[in-house]
Design a protein around this motif. Structure first.
Motif, PDB file in Angstrom:
ATOM      1  N   ARG A  19       0.903  -1.304   0.027  1.00 51.19           N
ATOM      2  CA  ARG A  19      -0.055   0.011   0.028  1.00 51.19           C
ATOM      3  C   ARG A  19       0.928   1.256  -0.172  1.00 51.19           C
ATOM      4  O   ARG A  19       0.571   2.039  -0.833  1.00 51.19           O
ATOM      5  CB  ARG A  19      -1.061   0.083   1.204  1.00 51.19           C
ATOM      6  CG  ARG A  19      -2.129  -1.103   0.972  1.00 51.19           C
ATOM      7  CD  ARG A  19      -2.973  -1.138   2.320  1.00 51.19           C
ATOM      8  NE  ARG A  19      -3.217   0.297   2.721  1.00 51.19           N
ATOM      9  CZ  ARG A  19      -4.645   0.609   2.243  1.00 51.19           C
ATOM     10  NH1 ARG A  19      -5.235   0.194   1.422  1.00 51.19           N
ATOM     11  NH2 ARG A  19      -5.003   1.849   2.575  1.00 51.19           N
ATOM     12  N   PRO A  30      -4.523  -0.828  -3.270  1.00 49.96           N
ATOM     13  CA  PRO A  30      -5.366  -1.898  -2.883  1.00 49.96           C
ATOM     14  C   PRO A  30      -5.681  -1.961  -1.488  1.00 49.96           C
ATOM     15  O   PRO A  30      -5.181  -1.314  -0.884  1.00 49.96           O
ATOM     16  CB  PRO A  30      -4.450  -3.054  -3.356  1.00 49.96           C
ATOM     17  CG  PRO A  30      -3.156  -2.730  -3.123  1.00 49.96           C
ATOM     18  CD  PRO A  30      -3.173  -1.403  -3.643  1.00 49.96           C
ATOM     19  N   THR A  31      -6.985  -2.799  -1.379  1.00 53.11           N
ATOM     20  CA  THR A  31      -7.305  -2.691   0.176  1.00 53.11           C
ATOM     21  C   THR A  31      -6.601  -3.569   0.945  1.00 53.11           C
ATOM     22  O   THR A  31      -5.933  -4.484   0.483  1.00 53.11           O
ATOM     23  CB  THR A  31      -8.749  -3.171   0.156  1.00 53.11           C
ATOM     24  OG1 THR A  31      -8.823  -4.301  -0.268  1.00 53.11           O
ATOM     25  CG2 THR A  31      -9.978  -2.195  -0.515  1.00 53.11           C
ATOM     26  N   TRP A  32      -6.572  -3.535   2.130  1.00 49.28           N
ATOM     27  CA  TRP A  32      -5.682  -4.277   3.248  1.00 49.28           C
ATOM     28  C   TRP A  32      -6.162  -5.764   3.061  1.00 49.28           C
ATOM     29  O   TRP A  32      -5.266  -6.555   2.899  1.00 49.28           O
ATOM     30  CB  TRP A  32      -6.024  -4.036   4.663  1.00 49.28           C
ATOM     31  CG  TRP A  32      -5.143  -2.954   4.939  1.00 49.28           C
ATOM     32  CD1 TRP A  32      -5.664  -1.608   5.296  1.00 49.28           C
ATOM     33  CD2 TRP A  32      -3.783  -2.720   5.393  1.00 49.28           C
ATOM     34  NE1 TRP A  32      -4.658  -0.677   5.409  1.00 49.28           N
ATOM     35  CE2 TRP A  32      -3.422  -1.416   5.754  1.00 49.28           C
ATOM     36  CE3 TRP A  32      -2.849  -3.769   5.306  1.00 49.28           C
ATOM     37  CZ2 TRP A  32      -2.308  -1.071   6.137  1.00 49.28           C
ATOM     38  CZ3 TRP A  32      -1.722  -3.234   5.825  1.00 49.28           C
ATOM     39  CH2 TRP A  32      -1.216  -1.903   6.170  1.00 49.28           C
ATOM     40  N   ILE A  33      -7.427  -6.100   2.908  1.00 48.93           N
ATOM     41  CA  ILE A  33      -7.990  -7.634   2.894  1.00 48.93           C
ATOM     42  C   ILE A  33      -7.416  -8.243   1.460  1.00 48.93           C
ATOM     43  O   ILE A  33      -7.184  -9.449   1.552  1.00 48.93           O
ATOM     44  CB  ILE A  33      -9.313  -7.506   3.253  1.00 48.93           C
ATOM     45  CG1 ILE A  33      -9.768  -8.967   3.286  1.00 48.93           C
ATOM     46  CG2 ILE A  33     -10.344  -7.200   1.692  1.00 48.93           C
ATOM     47  CD1 ILE A  33      -9.470  -9.289   4.720  1.00 48.93           C
ATOM     48  N   ALA A  34      -7.527  -7.315   0.498  1.00 47.78           N
ATOM     49  CA  ALA A  34      -6.995  -7.903  -0.906  1.00 47.78           C
ATOM     50  C   ALA A  34      -5.538  -8.287  -0.884  1.00 47.78           C
ATOM     51  O   ALA A  34      -5.203  -9.329  -1.289  1.00 47.78           O
ATOM     52  CB  ALA A  34      -7.267  -6.763  -2.078  1.00 47.78           C
TER      53      ALA A  34
END
Length: 52
Positions: A19, A30-34
């Motif tokens: 990130r 991108p998101t953390w979970i991705a």
């Protein structure tokens, strides 16, 4: 059990690094979970069931 904990910690650090790099290069972040899910899946695919 230690392997799973190490995997989670490494995934969190990898998520932070991806990130941060994306922000610095002005790319979509991108998101953390991705990042977390992709890292865990790739790591498990590479090491298989050797993580104990």
């Amino acid at each position: 059990m230690e392997g799973i904990i190490a995997l989670v910690v490494t995934a969190l650090l990898c998520g932070f690094a991806v990130r941060w790099a994306a922000q610095r290069m002005r790319m979509p972040v991108p998101t953390w979970i991705a990042v977390f899910v992709v890292f865990v899946l790739v790591t498990l695919a590479l090491f298989g069931e050797r993580i104990e």
